[in-house]
Design an enzyme around this catalytic site. Structure first.
Site, short mmCIF file in Angstrom:
data_model
loop_
_atom_site.label_atom_id
_atom_site.label_comp_id
_atom_site.label_asym_id
_atom_site.label_seq_id
_atom_site.Cartn_x
_atom_site.Cartn_y
_atom_site.Cartn_z
N GLU A 1 0.84 -1.21 0.00
CA GLU A 1 0.00 0.00 0.00
C GLU A 1 0.87 1.25 0.00
O GLU A 1 2.06 1.19 0.33
CB GLU A 1 -0.92 0.01 1.23
CG GLU A 1 -0.17 -0.06 2.55
CD GLU A 1 -0.97 0.48 3.74
OE1 GLU A 1 -1.51 1.59 3.62
OE2 GLU A 1 -1.01 -0.20 4.77
N LYS B 1 -3.06 -2.19 15.59
CA LYS B 1 -2.68 -1.39 16.75
C LYS B 1 -3.81 -1.33 17.76
O LYS B 1 -4.99 -1.32 17.39
CB LYS B 1 -2.35 0.04 16.32
CG LYS B 1 -1.01 0.17 15.68
CD LYS B 1 -0.53 1.62 15.72
CE LYS B 1 0.83 1.73 15.09
NZ LYS B 1 0.79 2.18 13.69
N1 PSU Z 1 -2.74 1.21 10.89
C1 PSU Z 1 -1.41 1.30 11.06
N2 PSU Z 1 -0.66 1.95 10.12
C2 PSU Z 1 -1.23 2.49 9.00
C3 PSU Z 1 -2.64 2.37 8.83
C4 PSU Z 1 -3.34 1.73 9.80
O1 PSU Z 1 -0.89 0.81 12.05
O2 PSU Z 1 -0.51 3.08 8.17
C5 PSU Z 1 -3.29 2.93 7.58
C6 PSU Z 1 -3.52 1.81 6.55
O3 PSU Z 1 -3.39 2.35 5.26
C7 PSU Z 1 -4.97 1.43 6.81
C8 PSU Z 1 -5.57 2.79 7.13
O4 PSU Z 1 -5.62 0.83 5.72
O5 PSU Z 1 -4.58 3.45 7.91
C9 PSU Z 1 -6.88 2.70 7.88
O6 PSU Z 1 -7.45 3.95 7.96
P1 PSU Z 1 -8.98 4.11 8.44
O7 PSU Z 1 -8.97 3.65 9.87
O8 PSU Z 1 -9.28 5.56 8.28
O9 PSU Z 1 -9.78 3.22 7.56
#
Ligand code: PSU
Ligand code: MN
Length: 306
Positions: free
Chosen positions: A25, A160
């Site tokens: 990604e 996390k």
């Molecule tokens: N969690 C992490 N590192 C990240 C992300 C999530 O520990 O970089 C990023 C990933 O790209 C994940 C996104 O798909 O955040 C999720 O965002 P949201 O919760 O807004 O869907």
């Protein structure tokens, strides 16, 4: 009509020849890590995948074009421009494409584009999930619903603890998504190898994971597989050490009224700031480990398929 994708020569050839490919990604590059460590890590994981016998395909959107594989120049620009590049989940794809903008793809949108390209293995750091307090905010990452839609296995160091890990696992169960612990019976919590939450199933080897993928799709079951791969022991930050940092970050986000797509980047930046270099080092170590495991899964899966 299939939507046109733009491939690098390396990725196009690998896909044509049905060789193993591993997707990455770009949100982790633009929003997840500081420059220059983001670019160094993105380059390093691509090399790890090549050494492991697969071809890396970092996914992003450039000028509205869905890119499968980035040139070193493109990758460097995403790292430098960082958070000024839009964070693009599945919801955002039509607008970014129609307006011919740049976008850093999340786990959800990367899975979708990988699936369009015929790539079945993807390595990341941590997946999005169900946020704490989601019973009020409804903040559930589109990464969850994408696991029900795209046939891609995602290698992740768990999620996390900014998230509610129990609700995240419940949601994946509801969506019919296998969560496979690789060499572990616990769902890992990104910085820490253990979370106190059991995974529903475990595999001992990447080849066994490839077997689960094959079985799922052979039955016509749609959607992905979560491959939970704990951070290497030497890079781990013990849960009791990181927990107060995470709790404080979640409280601060609440107090500041941070919402929607800003929540995850806000929390990640808070934690990175408070733990200084340590969380970044852990993050880099686990992403590299996930890349290595993803290459092995892609190799085993390609053997099964051909
Ligand atoms: N969690 C992490 N590192 C990240 C992300 C999530 O520990 O970089 C990023 C990933 O790209 C994940 C996104 O798909 O955040 C999720 O965002 P949201 O919760 O807004 O869907
Ligand atoms: Mn969200």
């Amino acid at each position: 009509m299939a939507y046109p994708l733009s491939f690098t020569d390396e990725v196009r050839r690998a896909l044509e020849e049905r060789r193993p490919v591993v997707a990455f990604e770009s949100t982790i590059i633009a929003h997840g890590m500081p420059y220059p460590q983001n670019v160094e890590t993105a380059r390093a994981v691509e090399e790890i995948v090549r050494v492991g016998g697969a071809v890396p395909a970092t996914i992003a959107i450039i000028g509205g074009v869905l890119k499968v594989g980035l040139t070193p120049k493109e990758l460097d620009r995403f790292g430098r421009e960082g958070r000024s590049i839009a964070k693009v989940s599945v919801r955002d794809l039509p607008f970014i494409v129609a307006q011919q903008l740049d976008g850093a793809t999340t786990v959800a949108s990367t899975m979708r584009i990988a699936a369009m390209a015929g790539i079945h293995v993807f390595a990341t750091g941590g997946i999005g999930g169900v946020h704490r307090g989601a019973e009020k905010t409804f903040d559930i990452s589109a990464d969850m619903t994408e696991f029900a839609a795209s046939d891609v296995a995602v290698v992740t160091a768990g999620a996390k603890a900014i998230l509610d890990l129990a609700l995240t696992l419940e949601t994946l169960e509801t969506l019919g998504v296998p969560v496979v612990g690789l060499g572990t019976s616990e769902f890992p919590a990104f910085y820490s190898r253990q979370s106190g939450h059991a995974v529903p199933m475990s595999c001992a080897t990447p080849a066994e994971v490839a077997g689960v993928m094959r079985a799922k799709w052979a039955m016509g079951l749609k959607g992905g597989v979560v491959v939970a791969n704990p951070i290497p022991e030497e890079a781990e930050i013990p849960a009791e050490e990181i927990a107060p940092v995470i709790d404080a970050a979640v409280k601060k986000a609440e107090a500041q009224g941070i919402m929607g797509k800003e929540t995850t980047p806000f929390l990640l930046a808070e934690i990175a700031g408070v733990t200084a270099g340590r969380s970044l080092a852990a993050n880099i170590a686990l992403v590299k480990h996930n890349a290595e495991v993803a290459a092995a899964i892609a190799v085993a899966f390609a053997e099964h398929v051909s």
